[in-house]
Design a protein around this motif. Structure first.
Motif, mmCIF file in Angstrom:
data_model
loop_
_atom_site.group_PDB
_atom_site.id
_atom_site.type_symbol
_atom_site.label_atom_id
_atom_site.label_comp_id
_atom_site.label_asym_id
_atom_site.label_seq_id
_atom_site.Cartn_x
_atom_site.Cartn_y
_atom_site.Cartn_z
ATOM 1 N N ARG A 31 -34.782 -58.563 -13.797
ATOM 2 C CA ARG A 31 -34.212 -58.890 -15.100
ATOM 3 C C ARG A 31 -33.711 -57.657 -15.856
ATOM 4 N NH1 ARG A 31 -34.839 -62.914 -12.747
ATOM 5 N NH2 ARG A 31 -35.431 -64.983 -13.540
ATOM 6 N N PHE A 32 -34.208 -56.475 -15.518
ATOM 7 C CA PHE A 32 -33.898 -55.297 -16.335
ATOM 8 C C PHE A 32 -33.239 -54.149 -15.573
ATOM 9 C CE2 PHE A 32 -37.124 -57.453 -18.798
ATOM 10 C CZ PHE A 32 -36.718 -57.260 -20.111
ATOM 11 N N ASP A 33 -33.337 -54.135 -14.254
ATOM 12 C CA ASP A 33 -32.882 -52.970 -13.502
ATOM 13 C C ASP A 33 -31.357 -52.918 -13.413
ATOM 14 O OD1 ASP A 33 -32.508 -50.789 -11.928
ATOM 15 O OD2 ASP A 33 -33.534 -51.587 -10.163
ATOM 16 N N ALA A 34 -30.782 -52.013 -14.207
ATOM 17 C CA ALA A 34 -29.357 -51.708 -14.104
ATOM 18 C C ALA A 34 -29.164 -50.214 -13.871
ATOM 19 C CB ALA A 34 -28.615 -52.155 -15.356
ATOM 20 N N GLY A 35 -30.247 -49.560 -13.430
ATOM 21 C CA GLY A 35 -30.152 -48.149 -13.085
ATOM 22 C C GLY A 35 -30.353 -47.180 -14.224
ATOM 23 N N GLU A 36 -30.715 -47.673 -15.423
ATOM 24 C CA GLU A 36 -30.843 -46.799 -16.580
ATOM 25 C C GLU A 36 -32.313 -46.524 -16.911
ATOM 26 O OE1 GLU A 36 -28.354 -45.348 -18.069
ATOM 27 O OE2 GLU A 36 -26.861 -46.363 -16.820
ATOM 28 N N ARG A 40 -33.686 -46.045 -19.893
ATOM 29 C CA ARG A 40 -34.150 -46.827 -21.044
ATOM 30 C C ARG A 40 -34.590 -48.223 -20.613
ATOM 31 N NH1 ARG A 40 -31.351 -50.369 -24.096
ATOM 32 N NH2 ARG A 40 -29.414 -49.712 -23.090
ATOM 33 N N GLN A 41 -33.872 -48.810 -19.687
ATOM 34 C CA GLN A 41 -34.254 -50.130 -19.186
ATOM 35 C C GLN A 41 -35.577 -50.068 -18.425
ATOM 36 O OE1 GLN A 41 -30.703 -50.521 -16.998
ATOM 37 N NE2 GLN A 41 -29.541 -51.521 -18.644
ATOM 38 N N GLY A 42 -35.813 -48.934 -17.745
ATOM 39 C CA GLY A 42 -37.076 -48.754 -17.049
ATOM 40 C C GLY A 42 -38.251 -48.680 -18.007
ATOM 41 N N VAL A 43 -38.036 -48.063 -19.175
ATOM 42 C CA VAL A 43 -39.097 -47.974 -20.186
ATOM 43 C C VAL A 43 -39.452 -49.364 -20.708
ATOM 44 C CG1 VAL A 43 -39.706 -47.072 -22.463
ATOM 45 C CG2 VAL A 43 -38.407 -45.634 -20.855
ATOM 46 N N ILE A 44 -38.426 -50.140 -21.058
ATOM 47 C CA ILE A 44 -38.667 -51.490 -21.582
ATOM 48 C C ILE A 44 -39.344 -52.356 -20.526
ATOM 49 C CG2 ILE A 44 -37.563 -53.571 -22.464
ATOM 50 C CD1 ILE A 44 -35.326 -51.750 -23.565
ATOM 51 N N ALA A 45 -38.861 -52.274 -19.295
ATOM 52 C CA ALA A 45 -39.426 -53.083 -18.215
ATOM 53 C C ALA A 45 -40.877 -52.702 -17.951
ATOM 54 C CB ALA A 45 -38.590 -52.915 -16.942
ATOM 55 N N TRP A 46 -41.202 -51.402 -18.002
ATOM 56 C CA TRP A 46 -42.578 -50.972 -17.761
ATOM 57 C C TRP A 46 -43.501 -51.504 -18.851
ATOM 58 C CZ3 TRP A 46 -46.536 -48.323 -20.064
ATOM 59 C CH2 TRP A 46 -47.573 -47.897 -19.235
ATOM 60 N N CYS A 47 -43.052 -51.477 -20.078
ATOM 61 C CA CYS A 47 -43.884 -51.994 -21.176
ATOM 62 C C CYS A 47 -44.186 -53.477 -20.977
ATOM 63 C CB CYS A 47 -43.187 -51.771 -22.515
ATOM 64 S SG CYS A 47 -43.077 -50.037 -23.010
ATOM 65 N N LEU A 48 -43.197 -54.229 -20.505
ATOM 66 C CA LEU A 48 -43.416 -55.656 -20.267
ATOM 67 C C LEU A 48 -44.287 -55.881 -19.031
ATOM 68 C CD1 LEU A 48 -39.874 -57.128 -21.002
ATOM 69 C CD2 LEU A 48 -41.948 -57.422 -22.359
ATOM 70 N N ALA A 49 -44.051 -55.108 -17.981
ATOM 71 C CA ALA A 49 -44.756 -55.321 -16.724
ATOM 72 C C ALA A 49 -46.201 -54.844 -16.779
ATOM 73 C CB ALA A 49 -44.019 -54.614 -15.577
ATOM 74 N N VAL A 50 -46.459 -53.769 -17.542
ATOM 75 C CA VAL A 50 -47.795 -53.160 -17.549
ATOM 76 C C VAL A 50 -48.515 -53.366 -18.876
ATOM 77 C CG1 VAL A 50 -49.091 -51.009 -17.290
ATOM 78 C CG2 VAL A 50 -47.080 -51.439 -15.854
ATOM 79 N N LEU A 51 -47.890 -52.952 -19.972
ATOM 80 C CA LEU A 51 -48.584 -53.003 -21.255
ATOM 81 C C LEU A 51 -48.865 -54.424 -21.720
ATOM 82 C CD1 LEU A 51 -47.120 -50.160 -23.473
ATOM 83 C CD2 LEU A 51 -49.219 -50.205 -22.126
ATOM 84 N N ALA A 52 -47.943 -55.339 -21.462
ATOM 85 C CA ALA A 52 -48.160 -56.719 -21.899
ATOM 86 C C ALA A 52 -49.414 -57.322 -21.262
ATOM 87 C CB ALA A 52 -46.927 -57.570 -21.590
ATOM 88 N N PRO A 53 -49.623 -57.225 -19.929
ATOM 89 C CA PRO A 53 -50.875 -57.731 -19.354
ATOM 90 C C PRO A 53 -52.115 -57.007 -19.874
ATOM 91 C CG PRO A 53 -49.222 -57.457 -17.641
ATOM 92 C CD PRO A 53 -48.668 -56.822 -18.873
ATOM 93 N N ILE A 70 -36.084 -47.943 -4.463
ATOM 94 C CA ILE A 70 -34.982 -47.049 -4.781
ATOM 95 C C ILE A 70 -34.017 -46.967 -3.607
ATOM 96 C CG2 ILE A 70 -34.346 -44.672 -5.334
ATOM 97 C CD1 ILE A 70 -36.975 -44.329 -6.713
ATOM 98 N N SER A 71 -32.752 -47.105 -3.890
ATOM 99 C CA SER A 71 -31.721 -46.984 -2.855
ATOM 100 C C SER A 71 -31.228 -45.549 -2.797
ATOM 101 C CB SER A 71 -30.563 -47.938 -3.153
ATOM 102 O OG SER A 71 -29.940 -47.579 -4.380
ATOM 103 N N GLU A 72 -30.266 -45.314 -1.946
ATOM 104 C CA GLU A 72 -29.706 -43.975 -1.814
ATOM 105 C C GLU A 72 -28.943 -43.563 -3.072
ATOM 106 O OE1 GLU A 72 -30.252 -41.897 0.615
ATOM 107 O OE2 GLU A 72 -31.496 -43.349 1.679
ATOM 108 N N GLU A 73 -28.402 -44.531 -3.798
ATOM 109 C CA GLU A 73 -27.659 -44.225 -5.012
ATOM 110 C C GLU A 73 -28.627 -43.809 -6.126
ATOM 111 O OE1 GLU A 73 -25.420 -47.635 -5.973
ATOM 112 O OE2 GLU A 73 -24.241 -47.634 -4.137
ATOM 113 N N ARG A 74 -28.096 -43.044 -7.065
ATOM 114 C CA ARG A 74 -28.913 -42.583 -8.181
ATOM 115 C C ARG A 74 -29.361 -43.776 -9.015
ATOM 116 N NH1 ARG A 74 -30.065 -38.264 -11.343
ATOM 117 N NH2 ARG A 74 -30.210 -38.602 -13.588
ATOM 118 N N ASN A 75 -30.650 -43.825 -9.294
ATOM 119 C CA ASN A 75 -31.208 -44.908 -10.091
ATOM 120 C C ASN A 75 -32.356 -44.348 -10.916
ATOM 121 O OD1 ASN A 75 -32.383 -47.203 -11.170
ATOM 122 N ND2 ASN A 75 -32.180 -48.414 -9.307
ATOM 123 N N ASP A 76 -32.181 -44.322 -12.235
ATOM 124 C CA ASP A 76 -33.211 -43.784 -13.128
ATOM 125 C C ASP A 76 -34.199 -44.835 -13.593
ATOM 126 O OD1 ASP A 76 -32.205 -41.197 -13.051
ATOM 127 O OD2 ASP A 76 -30.771 -41.578 -14.664
#
Length: 307
Positions: free
Chosen positions: A38-43, A45-58, A182-188
């Motif tokens: 739902r959040f991975d577009a390679g950025e 900032r999206q990783g920060v939001i996704a981590w908060c939902l995936a980890v902090l919410a539980p 992670i793929s070969e392409e840059r993904n933050d």
């Protein structure tokens, strides 16, 4: 309460081992995959939001449930503690691979040992000799003991209720899952999950290495920790492995024998090269460290009661 919860979980786990991969790992990986999709577009900032939902919410959810249950009955709170610990902590979550590899090597069944090691590590072990298999099994065993036992115990004690145990387990699994994708392409996108887990694991890794040093060869463990751990790709893992290798008096992390598909490592430890005989020595080191931690928890619990 922490001490008795841990004792109860250790006993229950010996009587009724948990199928960790099916009951815990696969559902949490599915949760991490859902959030990532739902959040991975390679950025970043999206990783920060996704981590908060995936980890902090539980983690917050578990903390709220624990607080509510404990307000109704401390006994129910204790049972909830033990239940969450049963899902997040335990030797039996990894020891079956270790014990079966040990047995296969002692029976000179290299194909079986390679198969088990490959399943455990998630990568091919074809072409590895018995010494390489023993060394990698010890490395995996020390890291698994840290991540499934000692780190969970420390986070459980430091944070209220079972929220610390959930935080560590969720952060470790999310980091592992997102890094693997992670793929070969840059993904933050997974960068934040790796950074925050390194922060969460900073104190537990050093506490585990210190326990290994106390119950093993103290001087060699500290020497390896100070001089060799910085060269390991992951600093926290390097500290655990270097401290464990020094405490055991064994060489770990060396380049693998020819024919393997596993990358070369960094020399850790002192003394003899790892072999079959050191497999049981590593088990003894982990159990002595466990006893040390439980004694410290008992003393802290008694001190709080007296105080």
């Amino acid at each position: 309460m922490s001490f008795f919860s841990l004792i109860a979980v250790f006993l229950i786990e010996q009587l009724q081992p948990l199928h960790y991969r099916r009951v815990v790992e696969e559902p949490l990986f599915a949760w991490a995959d859902f959030i990532q999709s739902r959040f991975d577009a390679g950025e970043y900032r999206q990783g920060v939001i996704a981590w908060c939902l995936a980890v902090l919410a539980p983690v917050v959810l578990v903390a709220v449930i624990y607080g509510f249950i404990f307000s109704l009955s401390p006994l129910l709170g204790w049972l909830f503690n033990a239940g969450v610990l049963y899902l997040t902590l335990g030797f039996r979550q990894f020891s079956h691979y270790y014990n079966e590899i040990d047995l296969a090597l002692r029976m000179d069944d290299l194909p079986r040992a390679r198969q088990l090691l490959g399943e455990w590590r998630g990568r091919s072990a074809d072409g590895l000799g018995s010494q390489d298999i023993a060394r990698l099994a010890i490395e995996n065993g020390l890291l698994a003991a840290h991540r499934h036992v000692f780190a969970i115990i420390l986070c459980f004690v430091l944070l209220p209720g079972p929220s610390g145990a959930v935080l560590y387990r969720m952060a470790a699994l999310v980091r592992e899952r997102w890094q693997a994708g992670i793929s070969e392409e840059r993904n933050d996108f997974p960068t934040f999950s790796a950074r925050v887990f390194s922060i969460i694991d900073w104190l537990p890794a050093r506490a585990t290495a210190a326990a290994f040093a106390i119950v093993g060869d103290f001087e060699d463990a500290l020497y390896c920790w100070r001089t060799q751990a910085p060269r390991w790709p992951d600093r926290n893992s390097g500290i655990v492995l270097a401290g464990g290798a020094g405490a055991l008096g064994v060489q770990l992390g060396l380049p693998l024998g020819e024919g393997s598909e596993v990358s070369e490592g960094v020399a850790l430890g002192l003394g003899e090269p790892a072999g079959i005989d050191f497999l049981q020595s590593a088990v003894g080191l982990v159990w002595r460290a466990t006893v040390l931690w439980m004694m410290l928890l008992l003393l802290l619990g008694l001190a709080s009661l007296v105080g």
